[in-house]
Design an enzyme around this catalytic site. Structure first.
Site: not given
Ligand code: AGP
Length: 605
Positions: A2, A27, A73, A99-100, A480, A484, A600
């Protein structure tokens, strides 16, 4: 997750809020809404879908001030028009965005329903609107305070009362709220990205704080009403940094930005006089660092994978036992916190709920924790109070790319610093310094060969499953790469240590399941060759991410990265895998910057 944006001042709030909502889109969200005050009445518009869908339903003369707007969200209740925020009381006087999660919402809802209140949504937030409206207080601030005393849970919220349009009230407990100070106008947002177009001067609320925003300023206080003192800070990022420029996607732009981002992470931190790294933000001197016996690194998702690479770097260069663990697991297993362990929290956003909770658990038990964070002034950065900022610039795409690279570089600096305090020789330190400073140009050289990777990506289009394997730090590269690929292309991708393949997953290898093998020319190269032979014997196609030179096995595709010092090779081996994921997603026509179901910054549990 959110997003919140609010405005109070002389201007019409609606265009400012709509533009703020666009800034918050990255986000991740499923519905959006806006409320403004006009002539003592609330005007509200909200709907399921994108911000552009909200724009379509806004009436022509939708004007007013102050105003609040939200991207939702879903947590309580499905994504729908009626569950979208803002939520109002029965008289349509009070509007709330939140939010929350309100944990006692069901009990409060039952009590309010028994008093005759008819709910118009399934959300926990609507409970807040009715509670605030029924409080017998002269001021909106007093009513919000009284309502929040009854609430258990996490919130970042903004409240508007159409009959008292001289103030907006905002509050924070566990979900970020940032005030933006303008010229006879004030802004509020859950994320500075929604503010930078209007002001660089911001104030971060702390948990348990309430703020009253008026056009000419703001006051903050605790939930109990005791005034608190706040100091404004300056956001280093400008509005242009949030622009996609000529790139089709933020992910592609952020991959391309890596050489410059890496230069910023290194800037001022290479110390050739002593062949070490200078990290002023650690606030721990050599003696204190020598007392550290173990390092524990916490993060989620890509941050946790970068932590795994960080642990390898620290073990190799400083010969200190180091281990990475998902923060989301750590916080729930009643961890033993040791006085001679240094805890490190990794988070791009600095707002990930699980990582923040892990930091708080460490601190509560007397542990020392430092942060490796990108967003300056974010909650985790402030909670840790010490650490390393990445200075990678804002990352808008949901998938982390440049911040992953910069985090591993920050770990390399830390490992070098810890190593040089211990047994790492000046000669080795010098080689690492040189190699670190060469990384940006080497990354540029990989990015220039984008077409080669697009070609490799074509080989993954027909398959439904792909495996990524590697050994030691190469396994973290594989993890990783797989994360991805699955995030952005929705292809099932699984990472395995190459050494473990024959203990199970080899059963799944067929001519239809390609394996991406991370195989630098290091001490484990011949071991990796043996694994490749085993896969080939089962007809499995191989794409090798390796270094130049003969391969004693045939492969369907390969990409050679430039060589660095062996400890730093994983940073370069990861870059083609970012581009591989991007090109597979592009060729499959995916929504690259907003992959389905993802956000995000994960600010709820
Ligand atoms: C990465 O591509 C992801 N979207 C996700 O795993 C992200 O790294 C994770 O949510 C942690 O986020 P942060 O680094 O903002 O704590």
């Amino acid at each position: 997750m959110c997003g919140i944006v609010g405005y109070i001042g002389k201007r019409d709030a609606a265009p400012i809020l709509m533009e703020g909502l666009h800034r918050l889109e990255y986000r991740g969200y499923d519905s959006a809404g806006i409320a403004v005050a006009r002539a003592g009445e609330l005007r509200v518009a909200k709907c399921k879908g994108r911000v552009r869908d909200l724009e379509k339903i806004l009436p022509d003369r939708f004007k007013g001030s102050p105003g609040i707007a939200h991207t939702r969200w879903a947590t309580h209740g499905e994504p729908s028009d009626r569950n979208a925020h803002p939520h109002c009381d029965s008289a349509n006087r009070i509007a709330v965005i939140h939010n929350g999660i309100i944990e006692n919402a069901t009990a409060l809802r039952r009590r309010l329903a028994a008093e005759g209140i008819v709910f118009r949504s399934e959300t926990d937030t609507e409970v807040l609107a009715h509670l605030i409206a029924k409080m017998p207080h002269d001021s909106l601030e007093g009513a919000v305070r009284a309502a929040l005393q009854m609430v258990v849970g996490a919130y970042g919220l903004a409240v508007l009362d159409a009959t008292r349009p001289n103030a907006l009230v905002v509050a924070r407990n566990g979900s970020p709220v940032v005030l933006g100070i303008g010229d006879r106008e004030m802004f509020v947002a859950s994320d500075p990205s929604a503010l930078v177009r209007h002001t660089q001067s911001v104030v971060h609320l702390d948990d348990g704080e309430v703020a009253v925003l008026r056009a000419d300023g703001f006051e903050t206080s605790t939930l109990e009403g005791d005034p608190t003192a706040k100091t404004a800070s300056t956001i280093a990022w400008t509005d242009d940094a949030f622009d996609k420029l000529d790139f089709d996607h933020f992910m592609r732009k952020e991959i391309a930005e890596q050489p410059d981002a890496a230069r910023r992470t290194l800037s001022g931190r290479l110390e050739p006089r002593f062949q070490t790294a200078h990290l002023g933000g650690l606030a721990l001197d050599a003696r204190e660092l020598l007392e550290v016996r173990r390092i524990k690194i916490l993060g989620c998702g890509s941050a946790c994978i970068s932590a795994t690479m960080g642990a390898h770097l620290i073990e190799q260069l400083a010969r200190l036992p180091a281990h990475a663990e998902p923060a989301s697991e750590f916080r729930y297993r009643n961890p033993v916190i040791e006085p001679d362990t240094l805890y490190i929290a990794v988070s791009q956003s600095g707002e990930t709920f699980d990582t923040l909770a892990a930091v708080q658990e460490v601190k509560r038990k007397g542990g020392r924790v430092l942060g490796i964070v990108n967003v300056v002034g974010s909650t985790i950065a402030r909670e840790c109070g010490r650490g390393i900022y990445l200075h990678a610039g804002p990352e808008v795409s949901v998938v982390s790319t440049k911040t992953f690279t910069c985090t591993v570089m920050a770990f390399a600096l830390l490992a070098l610093h810890l190593g040089r305090i211990r047994d790492l020789s000046t000669a080795h330190g010098g080689r690492l310094l040189k190699a670190l400073s060469e990384l940006p140009v080497q990354i540029e050289s990989i990015l220039a060969r984008d077409a080669e990777i697009a070609e490799l990506a074509r080989q993954l289009l027909a398959c439904e499953h792909a495996y990524f394997i590697g050994r030691a730090a190469g396994y973290a590269v594989a993890m990783e790469g797989a994360l991805k690929l699955k995030e952005v292309s929705y292809l099932h991708a699984e990472a395995y240590p190459a050494s473990e393949l024959k203990h199970g997953p080899l059963a799944l290898i067929t001519p239809q399941t390609p394996t991406i093998v991370v195989m630098p020319r290091d001490d484990l190269f011949t071991k990796n060759i043996s694994t490749v032979e085993e896969i080939r014997a089962r007809g499995g196609p191989i794409l090798a991410i390796t270094h130049a030179g003969d391969l004693p096995v045939s492969v369907e595709g390969r990409f050679d990265v430039p060589r660095s010092e062996p400890e730093l090779d994983p940073i370069l081996l990861n870059i083609p895998l970012q581009l591989l994921a991007y090109h597979v997603a592009l060729q499959k026509g995916r929504d690259i910057d907003k992959p389905r179901n993802l956000a995000k910054s994960v600010t709820v549990e």
